[in-house]
Design an enzyme around this catalytic site. Structure first.
Site, short mmCIF file in Angstrom:
data_model
loop_
_atom_site.label_atom_id
_atom_site.label_comp_id
_atom_site.label_asym_id
_atom_site.label_seq_id
_atom_site.Cartn_x
_atom_site.Cartn_y
_atom_site.Cartn_z
N ASN A 7 3.14 -11.62 6.10
CA ASN A 7 3.99 -10.53 6.60
C ASN A 7 4.57 -11.02 7.92
O ASN A 7 3.92 -10.96 8.97
CB ASN A 7 3.12 -9.28 6.79
CG ASN A 7 3.94 -8.09 7.25
OD1 ASN A 7 5.12 -8.22 7.61
ND2 ASN A 7 3.31 -6.93 7.26
N ARG A 94 5.92 -10.08 2.27
CA ARG A 94 6.37 -8.70 2.40
C ARG A 94 7.82 -8.71 2.90
O ARG A 94 8.13 -9.37 3.89
CB ARG A 94 5.50 -7.96 3.40
CG ARG A 94 5.98 -6.56 3.59
CD ARG A 94 5.27 -5.87 4.71
NE ARG A 94 5.67 -4.48 4.72
CZ ARG A 94 5.58 -3.70 5.77
NH1 ARG A 94 5.09 -4.16 6.88
NH2 ARG A 94 5.98 -2.46 5.70
N ARG A 244 8.80 8.58 16.06
CA ARG A 244 10.05 8.84 15.35
C ARG A 244 10.17 10.32 14.99
O ARG A 244 9.20 10.94 14.56
CB ARG A 244 10.11 8.01 14.06
CG ARG A 244 10.53 6.57 14.29
CD ARG A 244 10.40 5.75 13.02
NE ARG A 244 9.19 4.96 13.01
CZ ARG A 244 8.74 4.28 11.96
NH1 ARG A 244 9.40 4.30 10.84
NH2 ARG A 244 7.63 3.58 12.06
N GLU A 387 -2.03 -3.06 1.52
CA GLU A 387 -0.73 -3.61 1.16
C GLU A 387 -0.81 -5.11 0.85
O GLU A 387 -0.11 -5.62 -0.01
CB GLU A 387 0.28 -3.33 2.28
CG GLU A 387 0.73 -1.87 2.26
CD GLU A 387 1.34 -1.40 3.56
OE1 GLU A 387 0.61 -1.36 4.57
OE2 GLU A 387 2.52 -1.06 3.57
#
Ligand code: ADP
Length: 400
Positions: A7, A94, A244, A387
């Site tokens: 990643n 990824r 966010r 993941e």
């Protein structure tokens, strides 16, 4: 079969070497501060076992290529090496955004690069680094399949009425503006895990999956396929996140520009980095928010309320999207660890057949567990995401 999962981020590289015979992690590492005066590589071999060895290197790591080379040296040579380079069968990467073209994992071929480069504008902060990692690994392992696993791929089964924005159509045709979603590898992984834990086929199930960490998104999964998700063109839309905003009235840009004289870049920065939980109460870590609530901090309480209310609203809308729901899954940092957020999210949902078992919900565990009561019509689960393993499985399946 051994799969190296990479990643590659803007200033870091995370990697895991996974032995797919038993899906055990042989090495897990992180290269940080690439390009800074002093880089850092931390790694663990056979993490969590009695063979665990921790390594920490501090030295300048000017480029990602050098970071990757250093990691491979550690894995394949030296006293804590676990295998030779020849024993690495596949490399899985990824990639955050795949656009519409890359709706499933691919083995990189030379002719793909123009299309891959095209995806960079969809995720300018992530894709160049992700794809750069793939280029570096191709040079290091020229004869090993390099598989790209896209975060958006799982969401590519969304129907047009779910992914289109009601904007002038040419913006979709010419600028590719539509909803793509994110965290897809995680949503898919926990959906599949949930099916196998419930001894069902994912194709026979309707699920709502909630990935709630610093970033957060929720997906509606019908017969194993994603039909809607809360993140959009970018990972800003949807749920309330650490910093966010998630959903806001799009007119807020103009309002802030007129009333505060802010330009687009400043507003974008506020929505990404100064909003969400942090914007509401000054803290973006749920643990700090709970501690502040304990002391009577009303803004912290407000942040928790806004966050859980927004998620509940999405669950309600996805119930309408799916028609019937077999299970709801929580995952990622908050989803896996925060019983208060989980309980608050489901407040008032009992009439819809969603009942949390307070005692089980409050029990801490690293294992997957069902937290709904036996008589809850909808099963509610906490399933740790993984993941890296998901990428390794996809990579292995494609390269076999
Ligand atoms: P990301 O990968 O999006 O950076 P993670 O999935 O690692 O995020 O989640 C990080 C967040 O999870 C933290 O910001 C914190 O709010 C939350 N978190 C982690 N551990 C706990 C815990 N024990 N209790 C409550 N929240 C937690």
């Amino acid at each position: 079969m051994k799969v190296l999962v990479i990643n590659s981020g803007s200033s870091s590289i995370k990697y895991q070497l996974i032995d797919m015979t038993d899906e055990s992690v042989m090495v897990s590492g992180l290269v940080e501060r690439i390009g800074e005066e002093q880089g850092v590589l931390t790694s663990k071999t056979f993490p969590g076992t009695d063979r665990e060895v921790k390594t920490k290197l501090e030295q300048p790591i000017p480029t990602h290529s050098e970071g990757l080379q250093l990691s491979i040296d550690l894995i394949c040579t030296g006293e804590n090496a676990v295998c030779t380079m020849d024993e690495i069968d596949v490399v899985g990467h990824r990639v955050v955004a795949g656009g519409e073209k890359f709706n499933h994992p691919v083995i990189i071929t030379e002719d793909m690069w123009p299309d891959l480069t095209e995806t960079e504008r969809l995720a300018p902060l992530h894709n160049p680094a992700n794809l750069g990692g793939a280029k570096d690994a191709t040079k290091l392992f020229p004869n090993v399949p390099q598989v790209l696993v896209f975060d958006t791929a799982f969401h590519q089964t969304m129907p047009p009425h779910a992914y289109m924005y009601a904007l002038p159509y040419e913006y979709y045709e010419e600028d590719h503006i539509r909803r793509y979603g994110a965290h897809g590898t995680s949503h898919k992984y926990v959906a599949n895990e949930c099916a196998s834990l419930m001894d069902k086929k994912v194709e026979d199930m309707n699920l709502i999956t909630i990935h709630m960490g610093n970033g957060a998104s929720i997906s509606a999964v019908k017969n194993g396929l994603c039909v809607d998700t809360s993140m959009g063109l970018t990972p800003l839309e949807g749920l309330v996140m650490g910093t966010r905003s998630g959903d806001v009235d799009p007119a807020v840009h103009n309002y802030l520009a007129v009333n505060r004289g802010l330009d687009i870049a400043a507003i974008d920065n506020i929505l990404h980095k100064e909003s969400g939980l942090k914007g509401l109460c000054g803290m973006n870590d749920m643990r700090d928010i709970h501690a502040a609530i304990e002391k009577g901090d009303e803004r912290a309480q407000l942040a928790l309320d806004v966050q859980t209310y927004r998620t509940r609203k999405y669950i309600g809308s996805y119930m309408a999207v799916l028609g019937s729901v077999d299970a709801i899954v929580f995952t990622a940092g908050i989803g896996e660890n925060d019983d208060i957020v989980r309980a608050e999210t489901f407040k008032g949902m009992e009439p819809f057949g969603m009942k949390i078992d307070t005692e089980i919900n409050a029990t801490r565990s690293k294992e997957a567990r069902k937290i709904s009561t036996e008589d809850s019509a909808v099963a509610i689960w906490v399933i740790p995401t993984n993941e890296e393993l998901a990428i390794a499985r996809e990579a292995m399946m494609l390269a076999k």
